[in-house]
Design an enzyme around this catalytic site. Structure first.
Site, mmCIF file in Angstrom:
data_model
loop_
_atom_site.group_PDB
_atom_site.id
_atom_site.type_symbol
_atom_site.label_atom_id
_atom_site.label_comp_id
_atom_site.label_asym_id
_atom_site.label_seq_id
_atom_site.Cartn_x
_atom_site.Cartn_y
_atom_site.Cartn_z
ATOM 1 N N SER A 37 5.944 20.165 -29.847
ATOM 2 C CA SER A 37 5.959 19.648 -31.203
ATOM 3 C C SER A 37 6.246 20.768 -32.170
ATOM 4 O O SER A 37 5.653 21.837 -32.078
ATOM 5 C CB SER A 37 4.626 19.009 -31.545
ATOM 6 O OG SER A 37 4.641 17.699 -31.107
ATOM 7 N N ASP A 66 7.951 13.824 -39.804
ATOM 8 C CA ASP A 66 6.820 14.583 -39.273
ATOM 9 C C ASP A 66 7.024 16.095 -39.429
ATOM 10 O O ASP A 66 7.229 16.805 -38.452
ATOM 11 C CB ASP A 66 6.628 14.207 -37.794
ATOM 12 C CG ASP A 66 5.283 14.674 -37.237
ATOM 13 O OD1 ASP A 66 4.624 15.506 -37.889
ATOM 14 O OD2 ASP A 66 4.909 14.212 -36.148
ATOM 15 N N HIS A 86 1.962 16.834 -37.982
ATOM 16 C CA HIS A 86 0.763 16.696 -37.144
ATOM 17 C C HIS A 86 0.283 18.035 -36.588
ATOM 18 O O HIS A 86 -0.861 18.143 -36.165
ATOM 19 C CB HIS A 86 0.943 15.625 -36.056
ATOM 20 C CG HIS A 86 1.758 16.020 -34.863
ATOM 21 N ND1 HIS A 86 3.081 15.687 -34.710
ATOM 22 C CD2 HIS A 86 1.425 16.706 -33.744
ATOM 23 C CE1 HIS A 86 3.512 16.136 -33.557
ATOM 24 N NE2 HIS A 86 2.537 16.765 -32.941
#
Ligand code: ARG
Ligand code: ASP
Length: 715
Positions: free
Chosen positions: A646, A219, A83
């Site tokens: 992240s 991810d 992402h």
């Protein structure tokens, strides 16, 4: 029985007491290092951060301003989330080469894809320069003068403090203005896409599973940093070569157990752990509900089109994901703050602080803090709501208004800076707007607008509503604007900007869309922003003194960590399950079995690629299986993380990479405001899953061969 329960309670409190917080890597020596060692760490603070020797911090750059990455090979290969690379994967994607859907893998260096504008920033040095920043400010009496002098000092120091020519000085405030820290940074600008799994792996579970445990998302995506021949930052060039890092992370596939030590390094963006109860109360009852309502409507409108039309799905995928992400986060945060009684907790804390202030005889310095907060927050309430509505509806979620606002800024520029500035900006705007319209669909935005403008008129405190929205007929206004405004297509937009200054100003002011934007923006700029800014400045000043009081009056051993501010931090804890609700316990590990359990053929969120199904059925997991022969996918731990973390590396006790941070659990999303160690968990992809996908799914042996993999000892 009673004693053992008491002992257990003490043990549990002790255990959790040592966790939570995002610490500066240069300040770990002492209490933090001791805690980390108590939790099982085998490294020294010096190995994590050192100015003179290579240390872990040298392998943890910030990725493109908003995420974190880690270096995993001596050829500048970096790992971050899917992402985080999403925009870039999307921008290389077309219907014919749909890397979002099918994934992308470079099997040779030459196949790697450049990403103009993407940067990766390393930290070279961290230093406390508080006294320099505060020089000559103590004699100033007004807050405004003080702030002005501080800003002046910061800008002078940024220029004058020593650094190499290819480096930057960055000065950031900590503890709400009580401390100032210098970061010397190096920013690399030639960053190429190396690999990304298909979205059915990298985004598996999509928005339904977002912010949720148990999770089964791979991810991750891979990029490579390129440097000039001297290993220094350089603009993109075919002459550039892979970057040689000072440190890169070995990857351990030895396996992890519950209670193992983990730490996460990265760039957490923003937390507000020391807000007073009055502020939290507004977030829970006013601000979050309004923002959620706006985004809810925007997302539903977009979703209807994305499901029917694949071209629209590609156009809107990235925008949709970004809007959906915080929509869902605010829902979880609001719930969590309520369930954990955060407001009552804050009130109790405030009461105790007041007692400490009185006991220390500090009433003259700190005695008015809480009543000041109470008054300010009551006064700012409507302005804060109005500001959020303006930013959510006009600046963020309606694309036509967003572009219209760019023209508003352009017209302001003419008034404030003159014609040359106007012309320069106008030309840039005409040139740069392509990318915007490439992903714009008039029908979709029209539907979004109709919903959002109605919410705006309805929610906005009446004193701030411009006359253009009095007695609103949303449907009529929408049809009028989306039929007649030139903001609806690239060609018309360009034509609008064609001509000399007067012509352009006349044309835009005759445009229906622009007229609406201008009325909304004028109302904001004149009636909302100035008062909001004034009250906000008061809150900032009060918050600084409040923070000072907290630090001064807490015992030496108190764990007072600075709020996140997009600077490099270390957080640590243990791999641990949790109890989300009565009678439920969540284990800390997920496996590929769960992917297959969630599999819905053809579904846009839960489809699974055939090749992964085949590997699963054949149990072809290679050396990446866990000790029970299963394929690990994700795990959770008590690390205190937030947005910006992240892509952060999750490291084991020896500093080897074991996980890739990408999210938090639903019940703990309030951790930005109120961290509770019993329930807040970060979510990481297990590196064994990452390697399995690269190796077995993509067959990218070239990538595997670059890595330093630490395997289980054979018995
Ligand atoms: N919630 C995670 C974070 O805040 C992941 C977001 C990306 N995934 C998504 N489905 N939107 O960034
Ligand atoms: N998913 C977040 C990010 O993109 C991390 C988090 O908020 O926990 O940084």
């Amino acid at each position: 029985m009673k004693y053992s329960k008491l002992f257990l309670l003490l043990f549990v409190t002790q255990f959790y007491a040592q966790q939570g917080g995002m610490w500066l890597p240069n300040m770990l020596k002492g209490d933090r290092e001791t805690e980390m060692k108590n939790l099982g760490m085998k490294l020294t603070a010096e190995q994590i951060y050192s100015v003179n020797k290579s240390s872990l911090k040298d392998a943890v750059p910030q990725f493109d301003g908003g995420c974190t990455a880690e270096v995993i090979s001596d050829k500048g290969l970096i790992l971050t989330n899917h992402h985080c690379g999403y925009d870039n994967i999307q921008s290389h994607s077309t219907i014919e080469h749909d890397y979002l859907t099918n994934g992308f893998w470079a099997y040779k260096l030459e196949e790697e894809l450049p990403n103009p504008g993407v940067v990766v920033t390393f930290i070279v040095k961290i230093e406390d320069i508080t006294s320099k920043v505060l020089e000559n400010t103590t004699s100033l009496t007004t807050e405004a003068d003080k702030q002005k002098k501080i800003q002046e000092n910061i800008s002078n120091l940024t220029k004058s403090l020593p650094k190499e020519t290819w480096q930057e000085n960055l000065i950031k405030t900590f503890y709400d203005g009580n401390q100032y820290i210098l970061f010397v940074t190096e920013t690399y600008k030639d960053i190429r896409l190396v690999g990304a799994p298909p979205s059915s792996i990298g985004k598996f579970g999509s928005d339904t599973d977002n912010w949720v445990w148990p999770r089964h998302t791979g991810d991750f995506s891979l990029f490579r940093i390129y440097a000039d021949k001297n290993n220094r930052p350089a603009e993109y060039s075919t002459e550039n070569v892979p970057y040689k890092p000072k440190h890169f992370f070995p990857i351990s596939i030895k396996g992890i157990k519950e209670n193992d030590f983990t730490m996460v390094m990265g760039y957490p963006g923003r937390t507000q752990e020391y807000l007073p109860s009055f502020a939290v109360e507004q977030i829970v009852n006013n601000l979050n509900p309004a923002k959620i309502e706006v985004r809810d409507a925007a997302l539903k409108a977009q979703d209807r089109f994305m499901r029917k039309d694949n071209a629209i799905k590609i156009q809107y995928a990235s925008k949709y994901a970004a809007v959906a992400n915080y929509w869902k986060k605010w829902i979880g945060e609001t719930k969590g703050l309520k369930k954990s009684n955060a407001i009552a907790f804050k009130q109790k804390f405030e009461k105790e602080l007041t007692e400490k202030i009185n006991k220390a005889g500090k009433q003259s310095e700190y005695g008015n803090l809480l009543s000041d907060f109470e008054k300010n927050y009551a006064e700012i309430k409507d302005y804060a709501l109005a500001r959020d509505l303006f930013s959510e509806v006009v600046l963020r979620n309606t694309e036509l208004l967003q572009t219209g606002y760019k023209l508003y800024q352009l017209e302001q520029l003419l008034a404030n800076k003159g014609e040359q500035a106007f012309t320069d900006r106008k030309n840039n705007l005409a040139k740069g707007i392509d990318a915007f319209y490439k992903d714009y669909n008039n029908e979709v935005d029209k539907n979004v607008f109709e919903q959002l403008i109605a919410i705006y008129a309805n929610r906005m405190p009446k004193q701030f509503l411009p006359s253009t929205l009095n007695n609103l007929n949303a449907n009529e206004l929408t049809n009028d604007i989306y039929t007649n405004s030139s903001l609806t297509s690239l060609e018309k937009f360009r034509a609008l900007l064609d001509g000399d200054t007067n012509t352009v100003i006349n044309k835009i002011n005759n445009d229906k869309g622009y007229q609406l934007v201008k009325s909304l923006a004028d109302a904001y700029v004149k009636n909302i922003a100035p008062k909001y800014d004034e009250l906000n400045l008061k809150n900032i000043a009060t918050q600084r003194t409040y923070m000072k009081a907290i630090m001064e009056l807490s015992p030496k051993s108190a764990r007072i960590f600075p709020d996140a501010n997009s600077t490099l931090r270390v957080t640590y804890g243990k791999v641990k399950g949790y109890k989300p609700a009565d009678a439920i316990y969540y284990e800390p590990f997920s496996t590929l079995d769960g992917v297959m359990e969630k599999y819905i053929p053809g579904d846009y969120e839960f489809d699974v690629p055939q090749k992964l199904i085949d590997l699963y059925n054949a149990k072809d997991f290679g050396m990446y299986a866990n000790s029970k022969g299963k394929m690990p996918v994700a795990f959770i731990a008590t690390n205190h993380t937030t947005g910006g973390n992240s892509g952060s590396p999750a490291l084991d006790a020896s500093g080897n990479l074991i996980g890739l941070n990408f999210d938090r659990v639903w019940e703990g999303t309030m951790s930005d405001i109120y961290y509770s160690p019993e329930i807040c968990r970060n979510i990481m992809v297990d590196l064994r899953y990452v390697l399995f996908i690269i190796d077995k799914y993509a067959g990218a042996k070239n990538i595997i061969n670059e890595l330093k993999i630490i395997k289980k000892e054979k018995k």
